[in-house]
Design a protein around this motif. Structure first.
Motif, PDB file in Angstrom:
ATOM      1  N   ASP A   1     -17.139 -42.989 -18.499  1.00 27.58           N
ATOM      2  CA  ASP A   1     -17.063 -43.704 -19.770  1.00 27.58           C
ATOM      3  C   ASP A   1     -18.141 -43.141 -20.687  1.00 27.58           C
ATOM      4  OD1 ASP A   1     -16.170 -45.545 -21.655  1.00 27.58           O
ATOM      5  OD2 ASP A   1     -17.642 -47.043 -21.024  1.00 27.58           O
ATOM      6  N   PHE A   2     -17.715 -42.530 -21.800  1.00 29.15           N
ATOM      7  CA  PHE A   2     -18.672 -41.923 -22.726  1.00 29.15           C
ATOM      8  C   PHE A   2     -19.094 -42.950 -23.774  1.00 29.15           C
ATOM      9  CE2 PHE A   2     -19.669 -39.756 -26.713  1.00 29.15           C
ATOM     10  CZ  PHE A   2     -20.765 -39.024 -26.281  1.00 29.15           C
ATOM     11  N   GLY A   3     -20.419 -43.141 -23.913  1.00 22.52           N
ATOM     12  CA  GLY A   3     -20.948 -44.176 -24.819  1.00 22.52           C
ATOM     13  C   GLY A   3     -20.782 -45.534 -24.162  1.00 22.52           C
ATOM     14  N   CYS A   4     -21.232 -45.606 -22.911  1.00 29.08           N
ATOM     15  CA  CYS A   4     -20.916 -46.787 -22.082  1.00 29.08           C
ATOM     16  C   CYS A   4     -21.694 -48.025 -22.503  1.00 29.08           C
ATOM     17  CB  CYS A   4     -21.172 -46.484 -20.613  1.00 29.08           C
ATOM     18  SG  CYS A   4     -22.904 -46.146 -20.257  1.00 29.08           S
ATOM     19  N   GLY A   5     -22.767 -47.859 -23.277  1.00 33.02           N
ATOM     20  CA  GLY A   5     -23.525 -49.030 -23.726  1.00 33.02           C
ATOM     21  C   GLY A   5     -24.003 -49.863 -22.558  1.00 33.02           C
ATOM     22  N   LEU A   6     -23.681 -51.135 -22.583  1.00 35.49           N
ATOM     23  CA  LEU A   6     -24.147 -52.075 -21.560  1.00 35.49           C
ATOM     24  C   LEU A   6     -23.207 -52.133 -20.356  1.00 35.49           C
ATOM     25  CD1 LEU A   6     -25.158 -54.967 -23.981  1.00 35.49           C
ATOM     26  CD2 LEU A   6     -26.568 -53.104 -23.123  1.00 35.49           C
ATOM     27  N   GLY A   7     -22.186 -51.270 -20.363  1.00 36.22           N
ATOM     28  CA  GLY A   7     -21.272 -51.222 -19.213  1.00 36.22           C
ATOM     29  C   GLY A   7     -20.060 -52.128 -19.357  1.00 36.22           C
ATOM     30  N   ARG A   8     -19.824 -52.587 -20.581  1.00 37.92           N
ATOM     31  CA  ARG A   8     -18.716 -53.520 -20.841  1.00 37.92           C
ATOM     32  C   ARG A   8     -17.386 -52.951 -20.338  1.00 37.92           C
ATOM     33  NH1 ARG A   8     -15.223 -55.103 -25.069  1.00 37.92           N
ATOM     34  NH2 ARG A   8     -15.370 -52.983 -25.874  1.00 37.92           N
ATOM     35  N   LEU A   9     -17.153 -51.641 -20.580  1.00 38.40           N
ATOM     36  CA  LEU A   9     -15.923 -50.985 -20.113  1.00 38.40           C
ATOM     37  C   LEU A   9     -16.156 -50.236 -18.809  1.00 38.40           C
ATOM     38  CD1 LEU A   9     -14.807 -49.497 -23.560  1.00 38.40           C
ATOM     39  CD2 LEU A   9     -14.187 -51.698 -22.572  1.00 38.40           C
TER      40      LEU A   9
ATOM     41  N   SER B   1     -13.462 -43.141 -23.898  1.00 39.47           N
ATOM     42  CA  SER B   1     -14.521 -43.403 -24.877  1.00 39.47           C
ATOM     43  C   SER B   1     -13.938 -44.296 -25.964  1.00 39.47           C
ATOM     44  CB  SER B   1     -15.033 -42.096 -25.493  1.00 39.47           C
ATOM     45  OG  SER B   1     -16.066 -42.400 -26.408  1.00 39.47           O
ATOM     46  N   TYR B   2     -14.532 -45.434 -26.148  1.00 40.73           N
ATOM     47  CA  TYR B   2     -14.000 -46.424 -27.094  1.00 40.73           C
ATOM     48  C   TYR B   2     -15.112 -46.927 -28.016  1.00 40.73           C
ATOM     49  CZ  TYR B   2     -11.587 -50.649 -28.713  1.00 40.73           C
ATOM     50  OH  TYR B   2     -11.015 -51.632 -29.492  1.00 40.73           O
ATOM     51  N   ILE B   3     -14.823 -46.916 -29.318  1.00 39.16           N
ATOM     52  CA  ILE B   3     -15.756 -47.313 -30.381  1.00 39.16           C
ATOM     53  C   ILE B   3     -17.119 -46.616 -30.272  1.00 39.16           C
ATOM     54  CG2 ILE B   3     -14.582 -49.458 -31.059  1.00 39.16           C
ATOM     55  CD1 ILE B   3     -16.643 -51.070 -29.432  1.00 39.16           C
TER      56      ILE B   3
ATOM     57  N   VAL C   1     -22.037 -42.466 -19.506  1.00 38.85           N
ATOM     58  CA  VAL C   1     -22.888 -41.593 -20.328  1.00 38.85           C
ATOM     59  C   VAL C   1     -23.305 -42.378 -21.561  1.00 38.85           C
ATOM     60  CG1 VAL C   1     -23.024 -39.424 -21.618  1.00 38.85           C
ATOM     61  CG2 VAL C   1     -21.547 -39.572 -19.602  1.00 38.85           C
ATOM     62  N   ASP C   2     -24.606 -42.457 -21.786  1.00 38.90           N
ATOM     63  CA  ASP C   2     -25.069 -43.068 -23.042  1.00 38.90           C
ATOM     64  C   ASP C   2     -26.394 -42.443 -23.448  1.00 38.90           C
ATOM     65  OD1 ASP C   2     -24.143 -45.903 -24.595  1.00 38.90           O
ATOM     66  OD2 ASP C   2     -26.099 -45.052 -25.104  1.00 38.90           O
ATOM     67  N   VAL C   3     -26.465 -42.070 -24.720  1.00 35.49           N
ATOM     68  CA  VAL C   3     -27.641 -41.364 -25.217  1.00 35.49           C
ATOM     69  C   VAL C   3     -28.849 -42.293 -25.341  1.00 35.49           C
ATOM     70  CG1 VAL C   3     -27.254 -41.723 -27.701  1.00 35.49           C
ATOM     71  CG2 VAL C   3     -28.202 -39.553 -26.891  1.00 35.49           C
ATOM     72  N   ALA C   4     -28.616 -43.608 -25.451  1.00 36.93           N
ATOM     73  CA  ALA C   4     -29.713 -44.549 -25.697  1.00 36.93           C
ATOM     74  C   ALA C   4     -30.310 -45.046 -24.379  1.00 36.93           C
ATOM     75  CB  ALA C   4     -29.203 -45.732 -26.519  1.00 36.93           C
TER      76      ALA C   4
ATOM     77  N   ALA D   1     -24.762 -55.013 -31.313  1.00 35.00           N
ATOM     78  CA  ALA D   1     -24.519 -53.623 -31.735  1.00 35.00           C
ATOM     79  C   ALA D   1     -23.201 -53.116 -31.157  1.00 35.00           C
ATOM     80  CB  ALA D   1     -25.674 -52.731 -31.289  1.00 35.00           C
ATOM     81  N   VAL D   2     -22.812 -53.636 -30.004  1.00 34.89           N
ATOM     82  CA  VAL D   2     -21.549 -53.226 -29.383  1.00 34.89           C
ATOM     83  C   VAL D   2     -20.392 -54.020 -29.975  1.00 34.89           C
ATOM     84  CG1 VAL D   2     -20.266 -53.145 -27.201  1.00 34.89           C
ATOM     85  CG2 VAL D   2     -22.699 -52.527 -27.234  1.00 34.89           C
ATOM     86  N   MET D   3     -20.561 -55.323 -30.081  1.00 34.17           N
ATOM     87  CA  MET D   3     -19.518 -56.197 -30.632  1.00 34.17           C
ATOM     88  C   MET D   3     -20.158 -57.045 -31.720  1.00 34.17           C
ATOM     89  SD  MET D   3     -17.087 -57.133 -27.568  1.00 34.17           S
ATOM     90  CE  MET D   3     -15.782 -56.631 -28.639  1.00 34.17           C
TER      91      MET D   3
HETATM   92  C1  SAM Z   1     -20.414 -49.649 -30.260  1.00 35.02           C
HETATM   93  S1  SAM Z   1     -21.209 -49.221 -28.751  1.00 35.02           S
HETATM   94  C2  SAM Z   1     -19.800 -49.167 -27.619  1.00 35.02           C
HETATM   95  C3  SAM Z   1     -20.179 -49.328 -26.168  1.00 35.02           C
HETATM   96  C4  SAM Z   1     -18.986 -49.325 -25.216  1.00 35.02           C
HETATM   97  N1  SAM Z   1     -18.138 -48.181 -25.426  1.00 35.02           N
HETATM   98  C5  SAM Z   1     -18.196 -50.607 -25.339  1.00 35.02           C
HETATM   99  O1  SAM Z   1     -17.098 -50.579 -25.901  1.00 35.02           O
HETATM  100  O2  SAM Z   1     -18.692 -51.618 -24.876  1.00 35.02           O
HETATM  101  C6  SAM Z   1     -21.570 -47.486 -28.965  1.00 35.02           C
HETATM  102  C7  SAM Z   1     -22.350 -46.884 -27.817  1.00 35.02           C
HETATM  103  O3  SAM Z   1     -22.329 -45.462 -27.966  1.00 35.02           O
HETATM  104  C8  SAM Z   1     -23.604 -44.954 -27.657  1.00 35.02           C
HETATM  105  N2  SAM Z   1     -23.767 -43.662 -28.329  1.00 35.02           N
HETATM  106  C9  SAM Z   1     -23.957 -43.429 -29.650  1.00 35.02           C
HETATM  107  N3  SAM Z   1     -24.092 -42.113 -29.872  1.00 35.02           N
HETATM  108  C10 SAM Z   1     -23.966 -41.498 -28.670  1.00 35.02           C
HETATM  109  C11 SAM Z   1     -24.023 -40.138 -28.246  1.00 35.02           C
HETATM  110  N4  SAM Z   1     -24.247 -39.142 -29.109  1.00 35.02           N
HETATM  111  N5  SAM Z   1     -23.857 -39.864 -26.933  1.00 35.02           N
HETATM  112  C12 SAM Z   1     -23.650 -40.883 -26.040  1.00 35.02           C
HETATM  113  N6  SAM Z   1     -23.610 -42.184 -26.385  1.00 35.02           N
HETATM  114  C13 SAM Z   1     -23.754 -42.492 -27.683  1.00 35.02           C
HETATM  115  C14 SAM Z   1     -24.554 -46.007 -28.159  1.00 35.02           C
HETATM  116  O4  SAM Z   1     -25.832 -45.918 -27.574  1.00 35.02           O
HETATM  117  C15 SAM Z   1     -23.804 -47.291 -27.777  1.00 35.02           C
HETATM  118  O5  SAM Z   1     -24.162 -47.719 -26.507  1.00 35.02           O
END
Ligand code: SAM
Length: 253
Positions: free
Chosen positions: A76-84, A140-142, A98-101, A26-28
């Protein structure tokens, strides 16, 4: 373009589902990252890609805005698994992800624990990060590309307001796409009405989809400008026909 995208979708539910079923992919979205779990080797490749991305982002901030080698605090906004987040944390005294999931945060926390990174804190929304503000660097990336812009604009503003004066922002948005990625075009008013009704009545068909949204670049830049960002450096991005920009800026006030 805007009205063709499903503005009513609960993308948070999608991401929690994706974090449970396909967290790496889902991230990559590369085949080697498919599956609920991946081998240690593939997991390492995943995290190594983040090292390279953060190195490039940080290098641009240093070259264009004289950013320092290290930061007191970063987010890091939307940090996912912490990749960045993890390579950002290596450059900071404190780091907030920060991650909503919840599913993504759970896996990220496991990795942080494994690496002994106890100066990193995970939260669900920017308002929960406010108690650790102000931040010297917010990234915040992708991520914004997966959030309907009406909500994304608010998030961009609340994140930017957490920056300290002189703090740096690296923010990725998508703005347009190649024709084959457009939702099917039609001028037929009945079809347009049917699509709009479908989006309203069934916004959450097939939970776990990855949806993409385009932002108005001028709108994003003017909001940042109003919050004290006066100089910008933009780098175009193209992920499989989804075009956008990495916006680099510094908050001056
Ligand atoms: C494509 S992944 C990118 C993760 C990370 N930025 C990276 O590059 O490895 C998108 C991430 O954004 C998070 N996300 C989606 N909507 C969000 C929201 N409204 N607030 C915070 N995180 C959100 C998802 O849960 C997911 O972990």
């Amino acid at each position: 373009m805007g009205p063709l995208m499903n503005q009513n979708r609960d993308t948070d539910a999608d991401w929690d589902h994706l974090g449970q079923t396909q967290p790496y992919w889902a991230v990559m979205t590369e085949e080697r990252f498919r599956g609920q779990k991946v081998s240690r080797d593939v997991e390492d490749q995943f995290y190594q890609s983040g090292q390279g991305d953060v190195e490039a982002i940080h290098a641009t901030l240093m070259a264009r805005f004289q950013a320092p080698e290290r930061f007191k605090s970063c987010l890091d906004f939307g940090c996912g698994l912490g990749r960045l987040l993890i390579p950002m944390a290596a450059r900071a005294d404190q780091a907030i992800g920060v991650d909503v999931a919840a599913s993504m945060r759970r896996l990220c926390q496991q990795r942080l624990d494994r690496d002994g990174l106890n100066h990193v804190i995970l939260v669900d929304v920017p308002t929960s990060a406010a108690s650790y503000a102000p931040f010297a660097w917010i990234n915040s990336y992708i991520v914004m590309q997966h959030i309907p812009p009406s909500r994304g604009f608010e998030l961009i503003e609340s994140l930017t307001s957490l920056l300290e004066p002189g703090g740096y922002l690296s923010l990725h948005i998508t703005t347009h796409r190649d024709p084959h990625l457009m939702p099917s075009q039609t001028r037929n008013p009945l079809r347009l009405l049917a699509r709009s009704l479908r989006h309203r009545l069934f916004p959450q068909r097939d939970v776990g989809q990855i949806t993409m949204y385009d932002y108005d670049l001028a709108d994003v830049l003017s909001r940042l400008e109003r919050l004290g960002c006066k100089q910008f450096h933009l780098e175009p991005t193209n992920h499989g026909g989804h075009h956008g920009f990495m916006i680099y800026t510094q908050r001056t006030q």
